[in-house]
Design a protein around this motif. Structure first.
Motif, mmCIF file in Angstrom:
data_model
loop_
_atom_site.group_PDB
_atom_site.id
_atom_site.type_symbol
_atom_site.label_atom_id
_atom_site.label_comp_id
_atom_site.label_asym_id
_atom_site.label_seq_id
_atom_site.Cartn_x
_atom_site.Cartn_y
_atom_site.Cartn_z
ATOM 1 N N GLU A 400 0.884 -1.169 0.143
ATOM 2 C CA GLU A 400 0.062 0.041 0.005
ATOM 3 C C GLU A 400 0.985 1.363 -0.126
ATOM 4 O O GLU A 400 0.554 2.376 -0.619
ATOM 5 N N ALA A 401 1.951 1.188 0.834
ATOM 6 C CA ALA A 401 3.072 2.344 0.852
ATOM 7 C C ALA A 401 3.540 2.433 -0.430
ATOM 8 O O ALA A 401 3.665 3.834 -1.176
ATOM 9 N N PHE A 402 4.010 1.584 -1.225
ATOM 10 C CA PHE A 402 4.269 1.538 -2.710
ATOM 11 C C PHE A 402 3.405 2.108 -3.526
ATOM 12 O O PHE A 402 3.597 3.139 -4.348
ATOM 13 N N ARG A 403 2.085 1.843 -3.535
ATOM 14 C CA ARG A 403 1.137 2.305 -4.333
ATOM 15 C C ARG A 403 0.699 3.598 -4.087
ATOM 16 O O ARG A 403 0.659 4.477 -5.034
ATOM 17 N N GLU A 404 0.809 4.293 -2.754
ATOM 18 C CA GLU A 404 0.610 5.404 -2.502
ATOM 19 C C GLU A 404 1.571 6.497 -3.285
ATOM 20 O O GLU A 404 1.517 7.579 -3.592
ATOM 21 N N SER A 405 2.946 5.929 -2.894
ATOM 22 C CA SER A 405 3.913 6.555 -3.793
ATOM 23 C C SER A 405 3.934 6.863 -5.000
ATOM 24 O O SER A 405 4.277 7.775 -5.749
ATOM 25 N N GLN A 406 3.542 5.726 -5.748
ATOM 26 C CA GLN A 406 3.337 5.652 -7.127
ATOM 27 C C GLN A 406 2.315 6.872 -7.754
ATOM 28 O O GLN A 406 2.292 7.411 -8.571
ATOM 29 N N ASN A 407 1.070 6.794 -6.649
ATOM 30 C CA ASN A 407 0.089 7.789 -7.263
ATOM 31 C C ASN A 407 0.484 9.299 -6.879
ATOM 32 O O ASN A 407 0.082 10.074 -7.957
ATOM 33 N N ARG A 408 1.349 9.540 -5.990
ATOM 34 C CA ARG A 408 2.010 10.791 -5.867
ATOM 35 C C ARG A 408 2.802 11.157 -6.971
ATOM 36 O O ARG A 408 2.777 12.163 -7.430
ATOM 37 N N VAL A 409 3.598 10.362 -7.404
ATOM 38 C CA VAL A 409 4.541 10.493 -8.645
ATOM 39 C C VAL A 409 3.626 10.697 -9.521
ATOM 40 O O VAL A 409 3.950 11.540 -10.770
ATOM 41 N N THR A 410 2.693 9.993 -9.815
ATOM 42 C CA THR A 410 1.708 10.002 -11.186
ATOM 43 C C THR A 410 0.909 11.261 -11.191
ATOM 44 O O THR A 410 1.057 11.957 -12.309
ATOM 45 N N SER A 411 0.746 11.754 -9.851
ATOM 46 C CA SER A 411 -0.159 13.120 -10.007
ATOM 47 C C SER A 411 0.851 14.193 -10.379
ATOM 48 O O SER A 411 0.477 15.144 -11.391
ATOM 49 N N MET A 412 2.136 14.073 -10.235
ATOM 50 C CA MET A 412 2.990 15.307 -10.768
ATOM 51 C C MET A 412 3.541 15.039 -12.148
ATOM 52 O O MET A 412 3.530 15.619 -12.954
ATOM 53 N N ALA A 413 3.546 13.748 -12.699
ATOM 54 C CA ALA A 413 3.716 13.403 -13.836
ATOM 55 C C ALA A 413 2.639 13.964 -14.748
ATOM 56 O O ALA A 413 2.884 14.286 -15.954
ATOM 57 N N LEU A 414 1.363 13.909 -14.340
ATOM 58 C CA LEU A 414 0.206 13.992 -15.245
ATOM 59 C C LEU A 414 0.526 15.852 -15.381
ATOM 60 O O LEU A 414 -0.025 16.291 -16.524
ATOM 61 N N ILE A 415 0.588 16.565 -14.382
ATOM 62 C CA ILE A 415 0.669 17.811 -14.718
ATOM 63 C C ILE A 415 1.848 18.188 -15.716
ATOM 64 O O ILE A 415 1.645 18.991 -16.797
ATOM 65 N N HIS A 416 3.066 17.616 -15.701
ATOM 66 C CA HIS A 416 4.174 17.711 -16.550
ATOM 67 C C HIS A 416 3.490 17.436 -18.040
ATOM 68 O O HIS A 416 3.857 18.195 -18.976
ATOM 69 N N GLU A 417 2.809 16.220 -18.166
ATOM 70 C CA GLU A 417 2.165 15.869 -19.444
ATOM 71 C C GLU A 417 1.292 16.949 -20.091
ATOM 72 O O GLU A 417 1.282 17.306 -21.116
ATOM 73 N N GLU A 418 0.296 17.539 -19.072
ATOM 74 C CA GLU A 418 -0.585 18.460 -19.405
ATOM 75 C C GLU A 418 0.047 19.759 -20.012
ATOM 76 O O GLU A 418 -0.136 20.325 -20.947
ATOM 77 N N LEU A 419 1.075 20.206 -19.348
ATOM 78 C CA LEU A 419 1.912 21.367 -19.763
ATOM 79 C C LEU A 419 2.601 20.989 -21.158
ATOM 80 O O LEU A 419 2.774 21.895 -21.932
ATOM 81 N N TYR A 420 3.239 19.771 -21.376
ATOM 82 C CA TYR A 420 3.503 19.625 -22.716
ATOM 83 C C TYR A 420 2.864 19.351 -23.734
ATOM 84 O O TYR A 420 3.199 20.011 -24.768
ATOM 85 N N LYS A 421 1.551 18.867 -23.432
ATOM 86 C CA LYS A 421 0.884 18.913 -24.402
ATOM 87 C C LYS A 421 -0.183 20.080 -24.684
ATOM 88 O O LYS A 421 -0.648 20.517 -25.987
ATOM 89 N N GLY A 422 -0.378 20.577 -23.769
ATOM 90 C CA GLY A 422 -1.242 22.377 -23.839
ATOM 91 C C GLY A 422 -0.498 23.296 -24.510
ATOM 92 O O GLY A 422 0.578 23.207 -25.131
ATOM 93 N N ALA A 423 -1.361 24.298 -24.996
ATOM 94 C CA ALA A 423 -0.735 25.574 -25.587
ATOM 95 C C ALA A 423 0.106 26.429 -24.874
ATOM 96 O O ALA A 423 0.973 27.134 -25.178
#
Length: 584
Positions: A400-423
C-alpha cells in the motif's frame, strides 16, 4: 499779464491777460483770493513767500528778471510762468509784476528731455551727422557698440566706422536719403574702435529744420552680431541635421501644433510612398491614414505639446503591398523661446528584432515543453521502479505504501504531461487535469464504477505550476484516502470534487471561507472541495495534527500555497481548500 502790488503784496491793479492766466476775475484778485494758492518750483518743492520775485525786487529796490515759478489753480492744474518784477522808485513799496504763461513750452521742454533721456539710455547706437558726414551727436549706446567715447568721435567723419570693403556705402545711403528715401533695418557691417567688424542693423532718417530744409541725417544702429552668429549656427545645425536625416535609415518627420508635416526624410517618404511635394503642409488625415491611427498619433503629439516631455512607443505598420513592419518611435519636443513649437518623430525599423524575439520565444516554449516531457518521462520511470520494487514484497502495508508513492509521482507526472501537450508552457487547465487524475486513481485502486462513483463539478481554471503541483498531490491524497477508508466492506458511495471561483461557490452554496481571517488577509480566488458520503473521519481525530502521512502532506501543501483548509464531518467528510493563483 501785468499786475501792481503794494508793500503788503496786495494787488492794486491787474490786466485781463493775468486774469486769464490765473483763472480769477479782477475783483477776486483785488480782494486777495489768490493769496491761498501754492507756488511750486520746477523740482516740485513749494516756493516760500520771501522767494517771490516781487518780494525780492522790493527788498533789493531793483528788478528781478525771468524767475520760473508754478501756480496751482483751483482745479489742481499747474500753470508754469516766467515772472519778472521791478520795484517802482518813489512809490512807497509798489511793484510792477510781469507774468508770462510758459506752460506749453515747459511741456515741450519736458518731452524733449524725456526723448533726450531715452536716446541717451538706449542700448542702440543713436547718432546724428551733418550732410557732409560729420558726427554731431553720439549717445551712450553708440559708445558701447562702437567703443568710441563721445569726446573722441564728435567732429569726426562717419566713414571712420566703415570697413575697408564697404567704403562709400554710407555716402550711397546719404544720397538715397537726400532723394527722399527711408532706409529701415538694413543689415550691414561696421568697424569698431578696436578694429573688430560687427554685424549691425541700421535705420536712417532725415532731420529737417523749422523751414523743412534737410539739415542732417539720424542713424539708429543695433548690434546683431550675436543674433547673426546664432542664425548661422542654426543654419549649420539644420544643414547637418538634414544631411544626417536624409542619409539615415530611420524614418524622421517633423510636425507642427496642427500635426502638419513640416519635414520628412527619404526613408519616411519611401515607406509611405509620398514625395516631398505631396506630404509637406499636410496632416496624416489628409494623406489618407486610417482614422484610428490618426487619433493615436494626434493624442501623443498633443500630450507632448502640452507636457514638453518626449515619449517612446512601438507600433505596427502594414504597407500597401501587405508587408508588416514594426517600429520603435521616439517623439521629442522642439522648443522656441521656451515653448514647444514642433515635434520630431524618429522611427527605427525593428522588424527583424521583433521576428528574432518571436522566434526566440517559440524556441523557449519548445525548450520548456521538452523539459516537461523529460520530467514526465523521468517521473514515469520512477513510478515503474516503485512498481518493480513492490513486487519483491508481500506485506499488504508495504504494498500500500508503494502504491501511494506511485500515485503521488503519477499526480506530478500528469501535470508535466498536460503542460507538454497544452498551448501554454507555464499554466494548465486544472479541471482537465483533475479528470485524468481521478480516472487514474480509480484505475489504481481497481474501483468498480457501479460501486463507488465520482462526481466532478469543475470550472475551467488555469493555474501555474507552483500551485498546480501541490494542489494535485492534495487531491491525490484526499481521493486516495476516501477510496481506502470511506467505504469499508464493499459499501458503495460517491466522491464529489468541486473546483470553482470563490464568488461562484459563495453564490451557489451561500457560504464563505471557513476562516474569515485568511479570506481578509489573502483575498482567496478559488475553492477546491473534496467530499464523500462515506463513514467520515472520527471525531477524535484532529485532521490538522493527524499521524497519517497523507493528511500531514495535505496540511503542509496547503500551507505551502498560502491557502487555508476547512473540514465538515456531517454526512461523510468534506474538505475545502481556499487558495489563490500566484499571479493574483
Amino acid at each position: 499779464g501785468v499786475s501792481i502790488t503794494d508793500n503788503g503784496r496786495n494787488i492794486l491793479d491787474v490786466n485781463t491777460a493775468l486774469e486769464s492766466i490765473l483763472g480769477l476775475s479782477r475783483s477776486d484778485l483785488l480782494n486777495g483770493k489768490h493769496g491761498n494758492r501754492k507756488y511750486p518750483r520746477s523740482n516740485g518743492t513749494e516756493m516760500q513767500a520771501e522767494e517771490f520775485p516781487s518780494v525780492r525786487a522790493l527788498k533789493e529796490k531793483g528788478s528781478i528778471q525771468s524767475s520760473e515759478m508754478g501756480i496751482i489753480k483751483e482745479d489742481g492744474s499747474i500753470v508754469w510762468t516766467d515772472v519778472s518784477a521791478i520795484a517802482l522808485p518813489f512809490s512807497d513799496g509798489q511793484v510792477v509784476i510781469t507774468t508770462k504763461d510758459i506752460t506749453e513750452s515747459k511741456k515741450a521742454e519736458e518731452k524733449l528731455q524725456t526723448l533726450a533721456n531715452a536716446v541717451e539710455s538706449s542700448d542702440d547706437a543713436i547718432l546724428t551727422r551733418s550732410l557732409d558726414g560729420i558726427i554731431t551727436s553720439w549717445n551712450r549706446g553708440a559708445e558701447q557698440i562702437y567703443g568710441y567715447f563721445a569726446e573722441e568721435i564728435l567732429g569726426k567723419n562717419i566713414s571712420i566706422l566703415e570697413p575697408e570693403n564697404l567704403k562709400g556705402e554710407i555716402k550711397q545711403f546719404d544720397e538715397r536719403i537726400k532723394q527722399g528715401e527711408r532706409i529701415r533695418h538694413h543689415e550691414t557691417l561696421r568697424l569698431k574702435k578696436d578694429s573688430t567688424i560687427i554685424d549691425i542693423s541700421i535705420t536712417l532718417s532725415p532731420v529737417f529744420d523749422a523751414s523743412g530744409k534737410l539739415v542732417a541725417i539720424s542713424t539708429v544702429s543695433r548690434d546683431i552680431t550675436e543674433r547673426k552668429r546664432a542664425e548661422e549656427a542654426l543654419i549649420r545645425s539644420e544643414n547637418k541635421f538634414r544631411t544626417l536625416a536624409e542619409n539615415s535609415p530611420d524614418l524622421i518627420a517633423r510636425f507642427d501644433r496642427q500635426t502638419i508635416h513640416l519635414y520628412a526624410n527619404h526613408a519616411y517618404l519611401e515607406l509611405y510612398g509620398h514625395s516631398q511635394e505631396e506630404i509637406i503642409g499636410k496632416t496624416n488625415s489628409e494623406l489618407g491614414m486610417d482614422p484610428e491611427k490618426v487619433k493615436f498619433w494626434e493624442k501623443h503629439y498633443k500630450d507632448i505639446f502640452t507636457t514638453g516631455k518626449p515619449e517612446t512607443m512601438e507600433f505596427q505598420y502594414t504597407s500597401p503591398q501587405g508587408k508588416e513592419y514594426y517600429f520603435n518611435t521616439r517623439i521629442v519636443p522642439e522648443f522656441v523661446d521656451g515653448k514647444v513649437s514642433s515635434v520630431l518623430a524618429i522611427s527605427r525599423d525593428i522588424t527583424e528584432r521583433k521576428m528574432a524575439e518571436e522566434a526566440m520565444e517559440k524556441m523557449e516554449k519548445i525548450r520548456i515543453k521538452e523539459i516537461h516531457h523529460r520530467i514526465k518521462n523521468n517521473l514515469q520511470v520512477i513510478s515503474s521502479l516503485l512498481s518493480l520494487e513492490a513486487e519483491r514484497f508481500s506485506d499488504t502495508k508495504m504494498l500500500e505504501a508503494f502504491r501511494e508513492s506511485q500515485n503521488r509521482v503519477t499526480s506530478m507526472a500528469l501535470i508535466h504531461e498536460e503542460l507538454y501537450k497544452g498551448a501554454e508552457i507555464d499554466t494548465l487547465d486544472f479541471a482537465a487535469y483533475l479528470r485524468k487524475l481521478t480516472a487514474d486513481l480509480f484505475g489504481s485502486y481497481n474501483i468498480r464504477k457501479d460501486n463507488i462513483s465520482v462526481r466532478l463539478d469543475l470550472e475551467q481554471v488555469y493555474l501555474e505550476m507552483d500551485i498546480a503541483i501541490p494542489l494535485g498531490i492534495i487531491v491525490n491524497e484526499l481521493v486516495s484516502n476516501a477510496l481506502k477508508h470511506a467505504f469499508p466492506a464493499g459499501r458503495g458511495g460517491e466522491i464529489h470534487i468541486n473546483l470553482c471561483k470563490t464568488g461562484t461557490f459563495a453564490s451557489r452554496y451561500d457560504i464563505s471561507c471557513p476562516n474569515p481571517y485568511y479570506t481578509e488577509k489573502n483575498n482567496f480566488n478559488y475553492i477546491l472541495t473534496v467530499a464523500d458520503n462515506g463513514k467520515g473521519i472520527p471525531e477524535e481525530i484532529d485532521f490538522q495534527n493527524a499521524d497519517s502521512l497523507g493528511l500531514q502532506l495535505v496540511n503542509i501543501l496547503v500551507e505551502q500555497i498560502d491557502g487555508c483548509i476547512g473540514l465538515k464531518r456531517n454526512h461523510g467528510t468534506e474538505l475545502s481548500i481556499w487558495f489563490s493563483d500566484t499571479e493574483t
